[in-house]
Design a protein around this motif. Structure first.
Motif, PDB file in Angstrom:
ATOM      1  N   UNK A  37       1.376  -7.055  11.446  1.00 57.61           N
ATOM      2  CA  UNK A  37       2.797  -7.467  11.339  1.00 57.61           C
ATOM      3  C   UNK A  37       3.072  -8.342  10.113  1.00 57.61           C
ATOM      4  N   UNK A  38       2.020  -8.826   9.459  1.00 53.29           N
ATOM      5  CA  UNK A  38       2.219  -9.713   8.308  1.00 53.29           C
ATOM      6  C   UNK A  38       2.829  -8.930   7.146  1.00 53.29           C
ATOM      7  N   UNK A  39       4.052  -9.308   6.800  1.00 51.31           N
ATOM      8  CA  UNK A  39       4.765  -8.582   5.750  1.00 51.31           C
ATOM      9  C   UNK A  39       4.913  -9.412   4.475  1.00 51.31           C
ATOM     10  N   UNK A  40       4.781 -10.741   4.613  1.00 48.94           N
ATOM     11  CA  UNK A  40       4.939 -11.621   3.444  1.00 48.94           C
ATOM     12  C   UNK A  40       3.906 -12.739   3.485  1.00 48.94           C
ATOM     13  N   UNK A  41       3.299 -12.979   2.328  1.00 51.86           N
ATOM     14  CA  UNK A  41       2.215 -13.957   2.218  1.00 51.86           C
ATOM     15  C   UNK A  41       2.514 -14.899   1.051  1.00 51.86           C
ATOM     16  N   UNK A  42       2.186 -16.175   1.226  1.00 52.29           N
ATOM     17  CA  UNK A  42       2.308 -17.160   0.146  1.00 52.29           C
ATOM     18  C   UNK A  42       0.988 -17.905  -0.013  1.00 52.29           C
ATOM     19  N   UNK A  43       0.483 -17.967  -1.245  1.00 51.77           N
ATOM     20  CA  UNK A  43      -0.727 -18.733  -1.552  1.00 51.77           C
ATOM     21  C   UNK A  43      -0.305 -19.950  -2.380  1.00 51.77           C
ATOM     22  N   UNK A  44      -0.489 -21.139  -1.828  1.00 50.88           N
ATOM     23  CA  UNK A  44      -0.062 -22.378  -2.502  1.00 50.88           C
ATOM     24  C   UNK A  44      -1.226 -22.951  -3.303  1.00 50.88           C
ATOM     25  N   UNK A  45      -1.043 -23.048  -4.627  1.00 50.50           N
ATOM     26  CA  UNK A  45      -2.102 -23.543  -5.512  1.00 50.50           C
ATOM     27  C   UNK A  45      -3.081 -22.419  -5.796  1.00 50.50           C
ATOM     28  N   UNK A  46      -2.579 -21.369  -6.452  1.00 45.33           N
ATOM     29  CA  UNK A  46      -3.313 -20.098  -6.546  1.00 45.33           C
ATOM     30  C   UNK A  46      -4.586 -20.151  -7.378  1.00 45.33           C
ATOM     31  N   UNK A  47      -4.648 -21.050  -8.373  1.00 42.54           N
ATOM     32  CA  UNK A  47      -5.816 -21.050  -9.259  1.00 42.54           C
ATOM     33  C   UNK A  47      -5.951 -19.690  -9.944  1.00 42.54           C
ATOM     34  N   UNK A  48      -7.114 -19.073  -9.815  1.00 41.23           N
ATOM     35  CA  UNK A  48      -7.346 -17.751 -10.428  1.00 41.23           C
ATOM     36  C   UNK A  48      -6.562 -16.650  -9.721  1.00 41.23           C
ATOM     37  N   UNK A  49      -6.104 -16.940  -8.495  1.00 42.57           N
ATOM     38  CA  UNK A  49      -5.428 -15.912  -7.695  1.00 42.57           C
ATOM     39  C   UNK A  49      -6.370 -15.220  -6.728  1.00 42.57           C
ATOM     40  N   UNK A  50      -7.613 -15.700  -6.653  1.00 41.97           N
ATOM     41  CA  UNK A  50      -8.645 -15.054  -5.831  1.00 41.97           C
ATOM     42  C   UNK A  50      -8.226 -14.875  -4.362  1.00 41.97           C
ATOM     43  N   UNK A  51      -7.642 -15.902  -3.745  1.00 37.95           N
ATOM     44  CA  UNK A  51      -7.299 -15.802  -2.315  1.00 37.95           C
ATOM     45  C   UNK A  51      -6.192 -14.774  -2.106  1.00 37.95           C
ATOM     46  N   UNK A  52      -5.159 -14.832  -2.942  1.00 35.63           N
ATOM     47  CA  UNK A  52      -4.056 -13.866  -2.845  1.00 35.63           C
ATOM     48  C   UNK A  52      -4.576 -12.439  -3.037  1.00 35.63           C
ATOM     49  N   UNK A  53      -5.511 -12.254  -3.951  1.00 34.10           N
ATOM     50  CA  UNK A  53      -6.078 -10.921  -4.207  1.00 34.10           C
ATOM     51  C   UNK A  53      -6.874 -10.420  -3.003  1.00 34.10           C
ATOM     52  N   UNK A  54      -7.641 -11.307  -2.384  1.00 33.34           N
ATOM     53  CA  UNK A  54      -8.405 -10.927  -1.196  1.00 33.34           C
ATOM     54  C   UNK A  54      -7.459 -10.538  -0.058  1.00 33.34           C
ATOM     55  N   UNK A  55      -6.363 -11.289   0.076  1.00 32.65           N
ATOM     56  CA  UNK A  55      -5.400 -10.989   1.142  1.00 32.65           C
ATOM     57  C   UNK A  55      -4.643  -9.697   0.847  1.00 32.65           C
ATOM     58  N   UNK A  56      -4.434  -9.413  -0.435  1.00 34.79           N
ATOM     59  CA  UNK A  56      -3.800  -8.139  -0.820  1.00 34.79           C
ATOM     60  C   UNK A  56      -4.705  -6.982  -0.422  1.00 34.79           C
ATOM     61  N   UNK A  57      -6.006  -7.149  -0.654  1.00 34.59           N
ATOM     62  CA  UNK A  57      -6.972  -6.101  -0.292  1.00 34.59           C
ATOM     63  C   UNK A  57      -7.001  -5.898   1.229  1.00 34.59           C
ATOM     64  N   UNK A  58      -6.831  -6.976   1.977  1.00 36.82           N
ATOM     65  CA  UNK A  58      -6.975  -6.916   3.436  1.00 36.82           C
ATOM     66  C   UNK A  58      -5.698  -6.553   4.188  1.00 36.82           C
ATOM     67  N   UNK A  59      -4.570  -6.461   3.498  1.00 44.66           N
ATOM     68  CA  UNK A  59      -3.308  -6.290   4.226  1.00 44.66           C
ATOM     69  C   UNK A  59      -2.400  -5.256   3.579  1.00 44.66           C
ATOM     70  N   UNK A  60      -1.330  -4.942   4.305  1.00 44.44           N
ATOM     71  CA  UNK A  60      -0.293  -4.056   3.753  1.00 44.44           C
ATOM     72  C   UNK A  60       0.981  -4.850   3.480  1.00 44.44           C
ATOM     73  N   UNK A  61       0.855  -6.172   3.409  1.00 47.39           N
ATOM     74  CA  UNK A  61       2.028  -7.018   3.171  1.00 47.39           C
ATOM     75  C   UNK A  61       2.760  -6.566   1.912  1.00 47.39           C
ATOM     76  N   UNK A  62       4.072  -6.444   2.019  1.00 45.54           N
ATOM     77  CA  UNK A  62       4.864  -5.982   0.871  1.00 45.54           C
ATOM     78  C   UNK A  62       5.032  -7.071  -0.171  1.00 45.54           C
ATOM     79  N   UNK A  63       5.098  -8.315   0.289  1.00 46.36           N
ATOM     80  CA  UNK A  63       5.306  -9.444  -0.616  1.00 46.36           C
ATOM     81  C   UNK A  63       4.101 -10.358  -0.573  1.00 46.36           C
TER      82      UNK A  63
END
Length: 239
Positions: A37-63
């Motif tokens: 059901x997760x459609x939107x994700x926010x990563x606070x303090x992204x740094x390299x973006x590693x966490x957001x990228x891992x979550x993109x790989x693991x989910x179908x979130x549109x945002x």
């Protein structure tokens, strides 16, 4: 020029970033629960973006939004997002968290993650390097973080964080004053006999019984436990 760090499905350049890829970020990216059901994700303090990228790989979130105040790190995250297979659903904002919260009042996220600054006792005047700044709470105090999260999280959303074990009580108190309650706490130990160094915690607006676990990373030096291997297997080329 530094070679990008290669994962199975994406690469992360980190030559401009003060905070390099470390176990904390990878743990948070792999451990954080994500439902369909997760459609939107926010990563606070992204740094390299590693966490957001891992979550993109693991989910179908549109945002999948990320926020980074440091200019070099912001540019790096943007570059890493654009070079990933999920560039079309990833966006990085260059702003302070307070500005972002004010600007995004009407936005709600189903999942918010943060690997926040750790050193609570560093005053802004003592910070000399960008690495220290990236690790210092002076740049984003826990009070400000939790208050902002409470305004940006959807009603049934989850906030996931990694913090030093010794900060756990403080975080739980601040969260509670913002009507955010822990529902899962995983204590992280380097080895079986080591003391707990990190706490991985998920919060929701709903108060329920806390699921508690311990995660041990290594059986011996560079000999990782089956639990940790299983958790990060979708990402690391070899472990």
């Amino acid at each position: 020029m530094e070679t990008p760090f290669r994962f199975k499905e994406f690469s992360v350049a980190q030559d401009k970033c003060a905070m390099k890829i470390g176990t904390d970020g990878v743990l948070l990216g792999a451990w954080t629960p994500i439902s369909a059901e997760v459609n939107s994700i926010l990563d606070i303090g992204a740094g390299t973006g590693i966490i957001a990228l891992m979550l993109a790989q693991r989910s179908f979130a549109e945002t999948i939004d990320a926020l980074e105040i440091d200019e070099d790190a912001y540019e790096q995250a943007v570059e890493n997002f654009e070079n990933s297979p999920w560039g079309d659903r990833m966006f990085c904002y260059h702003a302070g968290f307070d500005e972002f919260v004010e600007e995004m009042q009407d936005e709600k996220y189903d999942l918010i993650v943060s690997n926040p600054p750790f050193f609570a006792n560093t005053s802004a005047s003592e910070i000399t390097t960008s690495r220290e700044a990236a690790r210092s709470q002076a740049s984003l105090p826990f009070e400000e973080l939790l208050h902002g999260v409470s305004q940006l999280l959807s009603e049934n959303g989850i906030f996931s964080i990694v913090i030093p074990k010794e900060e756990e009580t403080t975080i739980l108190e601040i969260a509670s004053s913002n009507k955010l309650y822990p529902n899962k706490i995983t204590e992280v130990k380097g080895t079986k006999t080591a003391k707990v160094k990190r706490s991985l915690i998920t919060f929701q607006f709903l108060q329920k019984e806390i699921e508690k676990e311990v995660l041990i990373l290594e059986e011996s030096r560079h000999n990782y436990t089956p639990e940790y291997k299983k958790m990060v297997a979708p990402f690391y080329l070899k472990l």
